[in-house]
Design an enzyme around this catalytic site. Structure first.
Site, PDB file in Angstrom:
ATOM      1  CD  GLN A 120      -2.833  -1.226   2.384  1.00  0.00           C
ATOM      2  OE1 GLN A 120      -2.641  -0.488   3.356  1.00  0.00           O
ATOM      3  NE2 GLN A 120      -3.790  -2.142   2.374  1.00  0.00           N
ATOM      4  CG  HIS A 184      -3.149  -0.454   7.616  1.00  0.00           C
ATOM      5  ND1 HIS A 184      -3.873  -0.872   8.710  1.00  0.00           N
ATOM      6  CD2 HIS A 184      -3.744  -1.028   6.538  1.00  0.00           C
ATOM      7  CE1 HIS A 184      -4.864  -1.659   8.312  1.00  0.00           C
ATOM      8  NE2 HIS A 184      -4.794  -1.768   6.985  1.00  0.00           N
ATOM      9  CD  GLU A 280     -13.934   4.606  13.497  1.00  0.00           C
ATOM     10  OE1 GLU A 280     -14.048   3.674  14.308  1.00  0.00           O
ATOM     11  OE2 GLU A 280     -13.235   5.623  13.715  1.00  0.00           O
ATOM     12  CE1 TYR A 290     -12.502  11.399  16.899  1.00  0.00           C
ATOM     13  CE2 TYR A 290     -10.291  11.980  17.605  1.00  0.00           C
ATOM     14  CZ  TYR A 290     -11.594  12.351  17.310  1.00  0.00           C
ATOM     15  OH  TYR A 290     -11.993  13.660  17.454  1.00  0.00           O
ATOM     16  CE1 TYR A 301     -10.537  -6.713   5.983  1.00  0.00           C
ATOM     17  CE2 TYR A 301      -8.355  -6.805   6.982  1.00  0.00           C
ATOM     18  CZ  TYR A 301      -9.347  -6.093   6.329  1.00  0.00           C
ATOM     19  OH  TYR A 301      -9.158  -4.765   6.043  1.00  0.00           O
TER      20      TYR A 301
END
Length: 407
Positions: A120, A184, A280, A290, A301
């Site tokens: 990613q 991430h 979110e 948060y 998953y």
């Protein structure tokens, strides 16, 4: 029959040309519609308040059009307007290009430090300096290979007068500790109203790093607020707190890929990917927690619960809105144009796995309606911005750049 015929015809024309238009006809008066999500949720978790998920559907009442300006970008990731109306776009593999509103794409801009595009990672979010017209400074986020693994890094440099290269590129911030993984990274960037940079960082996904989203001595799973030189900004909420990094602005985030400032309140809004369920949208309070991974509306998953399987805990913020199943929210922007009045101050979000653009109507910091735009295009929408002309511009993983505006 007339509407479906025109819609089908528009889709067929899109398939034939890279620079064409799909019309979205007027739908008449708009009332409360059924929620746009019709698939079953992954969990039986209950929202904390009414309207936190699966809010009533919306449908834009005026005709608008989506035009494909180009299909030749290569995995674009970030987009931001230049003062003259053209668009600066990053591509995941490490290129930066300028695209005109006519769809002309420049050659790659040289001088960009090497990125690690595995997984990613890559060349991620981008913004130009508020004083770009005079200083020509560009700021971007990228995944960087360093000793000990990879980090989310922030760099800046000066765009040359001929727009072919970046001069004096320098890394001004690295989100540490480094980790030998490629998931991430977060990667969005924007300027707040005080001229400081806000950066989103991911918690790097794995069970080994996930707890760092809650740890104030780590930059992972955070929103970071820094100066243009990469130092902690004055007035940051955790400055002076023992064991806390002074650059931290909020924490408890998973993989935040969306940042936007509300045009009226100046509040910072953020979007992040949940696991299986639990995407979110948050309104960011300085210094607030948060919740990830302690509280979440998603599951692993594998189907297993995450942590204690709880969704609320004292001292942890609730999302303003969440999705289950996920839509994979990426880049986002508030609409401030005057061409489509009902879109004023609505939040538009690129959806990756959902393959559409989310429109959220917000009143008093609560979502009151949701619409899915361009859902028939079959594209993973990676980022969206508003141009200097008031239109919305969106990029997709498949290489398209769309212009969206009233007909």
């Amino acid at each position: 029959m007339k509407k479906s015929f025109h819609f089908a015809l528009a889709l067929s024309v899109v398939a034939l040309s890279a620079c064409n238009t799909t019309d979205h006809e007027e739908s008449g008066p708009v009332g409360d519609l059924a929620p746009v999500e019709t698939l079953p949720a992954n969990t039986s978790y209950r929202p904390a308040f009414e309207g936190q998920t699966r809010v009533a559907g919306l449908q834009t009442s005026v005709g608008y059009e989506s035009r494909i300006l180009t299909q030749s970008l290569r995995s674009p990731w970030g987009i931001t307007p230049l003062p003259d109306g053209r668009l600066l776009v990053t591509e995941k593999a490490g290129s930066m290009r300028i695209v005109t509103t006519a769809g002309q794409v420049s050659q790659p801009i040289t001088g960009i430090p090497q990125v690690n595009p595995a997984g990613q990672g890559g060349l991620l979010g981008v913004r130009v300096d508020p004083d770009f017209a005079s200083n020509r400074l560009v700021y971007w986020v990228f995944s960087e290979a360093v000793s000990g693994g990879n980090v989310t890094s922030v760099a800046k440099g000066e765009l040359s007068a001929d727009e072919t290269s970046i001069f004096n590129a320098q890394v001004i911030y690295r989100a540490t500790p480094a980790y030998n993984g490629n998931l991430h990274y977060g990667g969005r960037i924007l300027f707040d109203r005080t001229g400081h940079l806000i950066i989103s960082t991911g918690e790097r996904s794995d069970l080994a790093t996930r707890p760092q989203a809650q740890q104030l001595n780590s930059s992972l799973g955070k929103l970071i607020r820094i100066t243009k030189e990469g130092q902690a900004a004055t007035g940051n909420p955790l400055t002076g707190q023992s064991g806390a990094r002074p650059e931290l602005y909020s924490y408890g985030h998973r993989n935040p890929q969306g940042l936007a400032l509300h045009p009226v309140t100046n509040d910072l809004w953020q979007g992040e990917h949940g696991p299986r369920g639990g995407d979110e949208i948050n309104r960011i309070q300085p210094g607030a927690n948060y919740g990830w991974p302690t509280i979440t509306y998603g599951i692993e998953y594998s189907g297993q619960t995450i942590g204690g399987g709880i969704q609320q805990q004292q001292g942890m913020e609730q999302p303003v809105y969440y999705w289950d199943p996920v839509v994979s929210p990426s880049g986002m922007t508030f609409y401030t144009g005057n061409r489509i009045a009902e879109w004023q101050n609505n939040l538009f979000i690129g959806s990756l796995s959902g393959k559409h653009i989310v429109r959220l109507a917000i009143t008093d910091n609560r979502v009151v309606g949701e619409e899915r735009l361009l859902a028939d295009e079959g594209q993973r929408f990676r980022d969206i911005t508003q141009g200097t002309d008031g239109a919305l511009y969106a990029i997709t993983d498949e290489g398209r750049l769309y212009r969206i505006d009233r007909k």
